[in-house]
Write a protein that holds these residues in place. Sequence first.
Motif, PDB file in Angstrom:
ATOM      1  N   HIS A  95      23.582  88.976  44.242  1.00 27.23           N
ATOM      2  CA  HIS A  95      22.402  88.602  43.540  1.00 27.23           C
ATOM      3  C   HIS A  95      22.183  86.942  44.008  1.00 27.23           C
ATOM      4  CE1 HIS A  95      22.642  92.131  41.041  1.00 27.23           C
ATOM      5  NE2 HIS A  95      24.042  91.869  41.174  1.00 27.23           N
TER       6      HIS A  95
ATOM      7  N   GLU B 253      24.988  88.071  31.488  1.00 29.67           N
ATOM      8  CA  GLU B 253      24.013  88.752  32.632  1.00 29.67           C
ATOM      9  C   GLU B 253      23.481  89.714  31.865  1.00 29.67           C
ATOM     10  OE1 GLU B 253      26.442  89.914  36.042  1.00 29.67           O
ATOM     11  OE2 GLU B 253      28.037  88.896  35.199  1.00 29.67           O
TER      12      GLU B 253
ATOM     13  N   ARG C 298      20.315  92.592  33.424  1.00 28.40           N
ATOM     14  CA  ARG C 298      19.914  93.131  34.629  1.00 28.40           C
ATOM     15  C   ARG C 298      19.053  94.553  34.661  1.00 28.40           C
ATOM     16  NH1 ARG C 298      24.274  90.773  37.240  1.00 28.40           N
ATOM     17  NH2 ARG C 298      23.455  88.848  38.187  1.00 28.40           N
TER      18      ARG C 298
ATOM     19  N   LYS D 169      17.852  97.835  37.237  1.00 24.59           N
ATOM     20  CA  LYS D 169      18.335  98.265  38.576  1.00 24.59           C
ATOM     21  C   LYS D 169      17.572  99.293  38.708  1.00 24.59           C
ATOM     22  CE  LYS D 169      23.055  96.427  38.054  1.00 24.59           C
ATOM     23  NZ  LYS D 169      24.677  96.988  38.283  1.00 24.59           N
TER      24      LYS D 169
ATOM     25  N   SER E 115      17.806  95.050  42.182  1.00 22.95           N
ATOM     26  CA  SER E 115      17.831  94.580  40.850  1.00 22.95           C
ATOM     27  C   SER E 115      16.872  93.408  40.589  1.00 22.95           C
ATOM     28  CB  SER E 115      19.376  94.306  40.497  1.00 22.95           C
ATOM     29  OG  SER E 115      19.902  93.068  41.163  1.00 22.95           O
TER      30      SER E 115
ATOM     31  N   GLY F 150      17.000  90.300  37.336  1.00 23.75           N
ATOM     32  CA  GLY F 150      17.638  90.042  36.118  1.00 23.75           C
ATOM     33  C   GLY F 150      17.518  88.463  35.806  1.00 23.75           C
TER      34      GLY F 150
ATOM     35  N   THR G 115      17.572  86.311  38.729  1.00 21.70           N
ATOM     36  CA  THR G 115      18.143  86.846  39.590  1.00 21.70           C
ATOM     37  C   THR G 115      17.548  88.229  40.308  1.00 21.70           C
ATOM     38  OG1 THR G 115      19.675  88.530  38.687  1.00 21.70           O
ATOM     39  CG2 THR G 115      20.310  86.324  38.294  1.00 21.70           C
TER      40      THR G 115
END
Length: 269
Positions: free
Chosen positions: A116, A232, A234, A236, A245, A247, A262
């Motif tokens: 990422h 984190e 995310r 996907k 992804s 995020g 990200t």
Amino acid sequence: MKKTLFVLITILTLNSLFSQKIDKSKSELKSGNSSRSSSSGSSRSSSSNDFGLAGLFVEGFLYVSFYSTIGDYRSENHLYNSLSKYPYFDGESGNFRNDNDSIQYGNLMRFDVENHFLYSNNNIFGNHLKAKFRPFQYFYVQADYRELLEKNIFTNRFSNLSLFQFNVAYDRIRFKKFNLGWTLGATYVGNDVQKVGFSYGLHTDIFAIKNISFNSAMMWSKINGLPVNSFELRGKYHKKNYFFSLGYEHLKIASPNYNFITVGAGIYF
């Protein structure tokens, strides 16, 4: 003369205000928390304050009982759900599939790799490489490597910080559409810090819509008495054995906080 002095003071003040967050994180981690009390009671209080309510919840989650962290294999059938080839390989399963599903295959091991790009602004960005080795459905090992870069707006030079996390991970819940678990391991900051600390955390995956999943992970650690924490979140999009992804990541490294958008991709072997 006064004008020149004013300009110099202004430049020094701006340089201080916009000083390198990365350099500050590294400097604080090297020197440690000088405000720590020598008494054990103060130390415990400081620990609770640093990690907050979420940290206390994780401590409780990890240490309450064997049942809450490992599970009861005599009565919880989902603990025997098999590891899938990759999410949505059959159009519906996530990381795990039911043993009584019609599609059958032998015991699997799986290797997940994802990368990422982290972006905060034009001066702070980085990269996050993550790898998971799953020898079977019962546990897996995970390694994270983040490299953060920050450009000094006055000198145009870059500072960098290398953050490594090594963990054993266990999914306490293993459903087709949802898994939840914990991690235990170590966090290491490289460069000129070169210090390591114990880490623990929580992670979850939700496979809500066909080919789309949501993942979150929280990890707490301390190095030299100071927090090195990560969060984190995310979404996907899965296509065969790979995914794309989008995020968000939040890092707290000593007193500075870092927030990143990200963008990344991953593949399952």
